[in-house]
Design an enzyme around this catalytic site. Structure first.
Site, PDB file in Angstrom:
ATOM      1  N   ARG A  58       0.834  -1.212   0.000  1.00 61.90           N
ATOM      2  CA  ARG A  58       0.000   0.000   0.000  1.00 61.90           C
ATOM      3  C   ARG A  58       0.869   1.262   0.000  1.00 61.90           C
ATOM      4  O   ARG A  58       0.480   2.308  -0.500  1.00 61.90           O
ATOM      5  CB  ARG A  58      -0.973   0.009   1.197  1.00 61.90           C
ATOM      6  CG  ARG A  58      -1.790   1.298   1.301  1.00 61.90           C
ATOM      7  CD  ARG A  58      -3.042   1.159   2.147  1.00 61.90           C
ATOM      8  NE  ARG A  58      -2.788   0.535   3.442  1.00 61.90           N
ATOM      9  CZ  ARG A  58      -2.157   1.127   4.463  1.00 61.90           C
ATOM     10  NH1 ARG A  58      -1.720   2.359   4.358  1.00 61.90           N
ATOM     11  NH2 ARG A  58      -1.970   0.471   5.593  1.00 61.90           N
ATOM     12  N   TYR A 111     -15.781  14.792 -16.673  1.00 59.75           N
ATOM     13  CA  TYR A 111     -16.246  13.423 -16.468  1.00 59.75           C
ATOM     14  C   TYR A 111     -17.326  13.444 -15.374  1.00 59.75           C
ATOM     15  O   TYR A 111     -17.116  14.046 -14.306  1.00 59.75           O
ATOM     16  CB  TYR A 111     -15.043  12.575 -16.040  1.00 59.75           C
ATOM     17  CG  TYR A 111     -15.354  11.120 -15.849  1.00 59.75           C
ATOM     18  CD1 TYR A 111     -15.625  10.301 -16.937  1.00 59.75           C
ATOM     19  CD2 TYR A 111     -15.386  10.567 -14.578  1.00 59.75           C
ATOM     20  CE1 TYR A 111     -15.919   8.971 -16.762  1.00 59.75           C
ATOM     21  CE2 TYR A 111     -15.675   9.225 -14.394  1.00 59.75           C
ATOM     22  CZ  TYR A 111     -15.941   8.428 -15.505  1.00 59.75           C
ATOM     23  OH  TYR A 111     -16.232   7.111 -15.318  1.00 59.75           O
ATOM     24  N   ASP A 183      -7.131  17.226 -15.790  1.00 56.37           N
ATOM     25  CA  ASP A 183      -7.391  15.833 -16.151  1.00 56.37           C
ATOM     26  C   ASP A 183      -6.989  15.689 -17.621  1.00 56.37           C
ATOM     27  O   ASP A 183      -7.627  16.259 -18.505  1.00 56.37           O
ATOM     28  CB  ASP A 183      -8.879  15.515 -15.933  1.00 56.37           C
ATOM     29  CG  ASP A 183      -9.233  14.065 -16.266  1.00 56.37           C
ATOM     30  OD1 ASP A 183      -8.525  13.457 -17.078  1.00 56.37           O
ATOM     31  OD2 ASP A 183     -10.240  13.565 -15.730  1.00 56.37           O
ATOM     32  N   LYS A 208      -8.075   4.418 -19.770  1.00 56.23           N
ATOM     33  CA  LYS A 208      -8.303   4.862 -21.134  1.00 56.23           C
ATOM     34  C   LYS A 208      -7.014   4.727 -21.975  1.00 56.23           C
ATOM     35  O   LYS A 208      -6.531   3.637 -22.123  1.00 56.23           O
ATOM     36  CB  LYS A 208      -8.839   6.297 -21.102  1.00 56.23           C
ATOM     37  CG  LYS A 208      -9.916   6.536 -20.007  1.00 56.23           C
ATOM     38  CD  LYS A 208     -11.194   5.766 -20.241  1.00 56.23           C
ATOM     39  CE  LYS A 208     -12.134   5.755 -19.041  1.00 56.23           C
ATOM     40  NZ  LYS A 208     -12.475   7.036 -18.454  1.00 56.23           N
TER      41      LYS A 208
END
Ligand SMILES: *Cc1c(COP(=O)(O)O)cnc(C)c1O
Length: 393
Positions: A58, A111, A183, A208
């Protein structure tokens, strides 16, 4: 190898990497949750940061780091963090930069969930936001308040393809001591480098173009400066937003072909956009590569290519759009974008359905808008397919 001075395509292939004792040409998948210390002192030094070492996945993992280092080099940043999804990247930024009492300005057609979570979840922590048309810089300037801490852009925006002027907005943000986050999912660093244009933070849904093969969900955030990177890292590690090593490995592998995929996809998209613009059943087309795009000149200035996502309106509105989506054979009716396959979807009933109808209308997400992400098939086959589907209208 040191790829700092290499070209973009060489970075795609050779950046990152780790020293593997067995000489693996590709970075292995370190499928482990935790790492063994040599002794108690070594463990203590790793925890204190005195010595660089892996502790627990993590907090860091070699396979994940390979991807982070590569994305950081591609975006010309200080440091990057690979996370579980694009939305984990968005929330890493929101949670790191905004405190109770702060205000954010965002583009109105981002988005869907990037706007949805800010409007529906963050107000309970006394964080407020205005979503507006950031293609008009005066709109932004008028809305800046003493507590505005972040400007959040998506350019080109999803799904309206609006292009915001990153350099000009960055200058405005700097004047007011506000951070700028972009973004960059629709372009990838191959076509646009927001940090070079003045942004402080850049993020991607790696689902993407970065991964490009529609087989993982992932995200990444890259900061230009150390102090911002440290804030993002604190949130990522403690919120548990980390990506899994397997996913990271697939993203890193997909990334190697970004340049060739992007070239082919956007060449196809250019042909398809021109075909759609001349089609009698099509009302309008929005694509940064077309002169008819409202910010065509700005696109040429800040992007090195138009990308591969096109929005268009079918004559006959929603019903006609539905007919097209139900009639395609090669294009796949599915959300997401940036993959090697052509995907078609209807934002008003799918990706942006959670926004109110007013919010959609205000942001230009009309009922007839169809979004298509062009893949790397043969352009002729994509056009033939759209032609027969439009013929059903
Ligand atoms: C898909 C997408 C996101 C969200 O990414 P996930 O990986 O689905 O969480 C964020 N921004 C843009 C522009 C996207 O297309």
């Amino acid at each position: 190898m040191n790829t700092k001075d290499s070209g973009f395509s060489s970075k795609l292939i050779h950046s990152g990497g780790i020293d593997d004792a067995l000489g693996s040409v590709t970075t292995p998948i370190y499928q482990t949750s935790t790492f063994k210390f040599q002794n108690a002192d070594h463990g203590a030094r790793c925890f204190s940061g005195e010595e660089k070492g892996y502790i627990y996945t993590r907090l860091g993992n070699p396979t994940i780091e390979d991807l982070e280092v590569t994305m950081t080099e591609l975006e010309n940043g200080y440091g990057g963090l690979a996370v579980a999804s694009g939305m984990a990247a968005v929330n890493t930024v929101y949670l790191s930069i905004l405190e109770a009492g702060d205000h954010m300005i965002g583009h109105f057609a981002v988005y869907g969930p990037s706007r949805g979570i800010m409007e529906k979840f963050y107000p309970q922590y006394n964080i407020e936001a205005d979503f507006l048309d950031t293609t008009n810089i005066e709109n932004i300037e008028k809305t800046i308040k003493p507590n505005t801490k972040l400007i959040y852009l998506e350019t080109p925006a999803n799904p309206t393809m609006d292009i915001a002027d990153i350099s000009a907005i960055s200058a405005l943000a700097k004047k007011h001591g506000i951070l700028l986050c972009v973004d960059n999912t629709f372009c990838s660093p191959y076509l646009q480098k927001p940090l070079d244009l003045g942004a402080d933070i850049v993020l991607h849904s790696m689902t993407k173009f970065i991964n490009g093969h529609a087989d993982i969900v992932g995200g990444v955030v890259v900061a230009k400066e150390k102090d911002i990177y440290e804030k993002l890292k604190f949130v990522m590690m403690n919120m548990g937003f980390n990506i899994d090593p397997n996913q990271a490995w697939l993203a890193r592998r997909g990334l190697k072909t970004l340049a060739v995929r992007m070239e082919k996809a956007q060449a196809n998209a250019m042909e398809v956009a021109e075909f759609l613009e001349n089609h009698p059943k099509v009302e309008w087309v929005l694509f940064p590569g077309l002169k008819s795009h409202p910010q065509y000149e700005l696109g040429l200035k800040q992007m090195s290519g138009p990308g591969a996502v096109i929005s268009f309106g079918v004559k006959g509105g929603l019903e006609a759009g539905k007919t097209v989506m139900n009639s395609v054979k090669l294009s796949i009716l599915a959300v997401s974008l940036g993959g090697i396959e052509t995907l078609i979807q209807h934002p008003a009933s799918m990706t942006h359905s959670k926004l109110s109808k007013e919010a959609r209308a205000g942001a230009g997400i009309t009922d007839e808008l169809v979004r298509i992400s062009i893949g790397i098939e043969d352009a002729k086959d994509i056009m033939d397919d759209l032609d027969q589907a439009l013929g059903q209208v």
